[in-house]
Design a protein around this motif. Sequence first.
Motif, mmCIF file in Angstrom:
data_model
loop_
_atom_site.group_PDB
_atom_site.id
_atom_site.type_symbol
_atom_site.label_atom_id
_atom_site.label_comp_id
_atom_site.label_asym_id
_atom_site.label_seq_id
_atom_site.Cartn_x
_atom_site.Cartn_y
_atom_site.Cartn_z
ATOM 1 N N ALA A 152 -21.206 31.321 -15.763
ATOM 2 C CA ALA A 152 -20.367 31.241 -17.032
ATOM 3 C C ALA A 152 -19.187 29.952 -17.139
ATOM 4 O O ALA A 152 -18.387 29.907 -17.912
ATOM 5 C CB ALA A 152 -19.775 32.556 -16.811
ATOM 6 N N ALA A 159 -14.827 29.824 -20.014
ATOM 7 C CA ALA A 159 -15.977 30.659 -19.108
ATOM 8 C C ALA A 159 -16.436 31.492 -20.099
ATOM 9 O O ALA A 159 -15.997 32.190 -21.034
ATOM 10 C CB ALA A 159 -14.892 31.537 -18.309
ATOM 11 N N GLY A 160 -17.879 31.699 -20.036
ATOM 12 C CA GLY A 160 -18.451 32.637 -20.677
ATOM 13 C C GLY A 160 -19.266 31.873 -22.188
ATOM 14 O O GLY A 160 -19.894 32.691 -22.801
ATOM 15 N N SER A 161 -18.681 30.688 -22.393
ATOM 16 C CA SER A 161 -19.222 30.001 -23.433
ATOM 17 C C SER A 161 -20.825 29.765 -23.338
ATOM 18 O O SER A 161 -21.535 29.569 -22.468
ATOM 19 C CB SER A 161 -18.576 28.589 -23.843
ATOM 20 O OG SER A 161 -18.684 27.625 -22.800
ATOM 21 N N ASN A 164 -21.793 26.718 -21.442
ATOM 22 C CA ASN A 164 -21.604 26.677 -20.083
ATOM 23 C C ASN A 164 -22.778 27.443 -19.543
ATOM 24 O O ASN A 164 -23.518 26.990 -18.513
ATOM 25 C CB ASN A 164 -20.650 27.641 -19.866
ATOM 26 C CG ASN A 164 -18.954 26.694 -19.427
ATOM 27 O OD1 ASN A 164 -19.001 25.396 -19.580
ATOM 28 N ND2 ASN A 164 -18.100 27.397 -19.512
ATOM 29 N N ILE A 165 -23.284 28.675 -20.323
ATOM 30 C CA ILE A 165 -24.258 29.364 -19.959
ATOM 31 C C ILE A 165 -25.723 28.488 -20.113
ATOM 32 O O ILE A 165 -26.691 28.447 -19.540
ATOM 33 C CB ILE A 165 -24.448 30.631 -20.505
ATOM 34 C CG1 ILE A 165 -23.107 31.590 -20.284
ATOM 35 C CG2 ILE A 165 -25.758 31.547 -20.372
ATOM 36 C CD1 ILE A 165 -23.089 32.993 -20.831
#
Length: 456
Positions: A152, A159-161, A164-165
């Motif tokens: 994440a 974070a969690g975008s 990113n994933i």
Amino acid sequence: MDQIPKPHVLWPMAFQHVLAMYAGAVAVPLVLGGAMIQAGQMKPSDLPYLITADLLVAGIATILQCVGFLRFGSRLPIVQGCTFTAVPPMIIIGTNYGPAAIYGSVLACGLFMMLMAPVFARILWMFPPLVTGTFITIVGLSLIPVAAMNIAGGNAEDAGSMSNIGLGMFTLVVVLVVERWAPPAISRTSVLIGLLVGTIAGALLGKVDLSGVSEENWVGVATPFHFGLPEFPPSAVIALVLVGLVTLVEATGDFLAAGEIVGKKATPKQIADGLRADGFSTMLGGVFNTFPYTAFAQNIGLLAMSRVRSRFVVAGCGLILIVLGLLPKLGAVIAAVPTPVLGGATGALFGMIAASGIKTLSKITMNENSLIVIAVSLTVGLLPVMYPSLFEQFPDWFTTMFNSGITTGAITAVCLNLFFFGGKHVPANSGKQAEPDYTDASMYKKDRDGLVADDD
């Protein structure tokens, strides 16, 4: 395990171990250093020292564990790094007493671990395959949330975008593709290739930050007692001794897991020597102002995935860590690997650890009591992992001991095995006798093949 590969095989595989553990290795000094800076007990300029000193001692500890010296070192392919279990109490100690008390307590913790090593080696009969298989499975499952957080993006603003994933999952797919279709010589470096390809993709997305490289010095040498002579407040020492107990339990499981993966079950003598090396490395950490050291589980997973079990490859990893500890600028380059890329690569490693535990359990003839031991141990072990604030209202010493799912799961598995089976050699917990190379817990209760007849 005792083979020394040729250099063109040894060094890429050793570097792969460095990349697999680097994020975890620098996370502890970053977290502790940040907390100490906020508490006014350290300066921002102390942070690079904490990182380089940690890498230096981790490298020395890894070489000692793999190669061994006298009665120090398990001589198994084990990568050593600082344990997260020590972080909460060290922050409390540092906030209340200052850095000198942290490192005095670390010294005391290391001495305690060295003295306790023979004791732990003699209670290995309490760890039959039913217990070790359950324990190894819990280790792998409890590390998966760490991989999820890294995929994440960690604590970054994005974070969690989706980017990113997507980058983390892309890295995982690269690892799987290389593992499936590449020639054997290349497939063994699947994690390394995944990290390299993932980093290139991350650079194209603007997620590789090299600004920290120019800010680091080329050479940084750790000095003994950098923060002053150690202090030993009794409450601080007791807190770190509790951490030492937890570390001994976790390290014993890691040695057993590594032995299972390399196909050479760890003997009581190896366990005692390995724990003794853990204690010595922790004392060395107290001298150079670092942390308690133990085996890194993600590198045990890498042994299973790469199928390269040579302890000298892992010793090469230790040598690279020493170099990185002396050259902070090179360490900063590795630190530039995007967090989602690390998460995607380590996710496969953590899953391999859990799969190794399931493989161990598959060798057991099950009955209803066996299933209860596994089921309850998994449940109790994963409770603090699924709900991290489970023990938030408990005393600090209790949280230190039991907020680790690995520790609670291990203690539960040992206790339930003793409750249902005692020390008996029974098919339900000792492993099938059709496999003569797969020894069971009863070997530790008598002198057989000279395994217990030593100075311990």
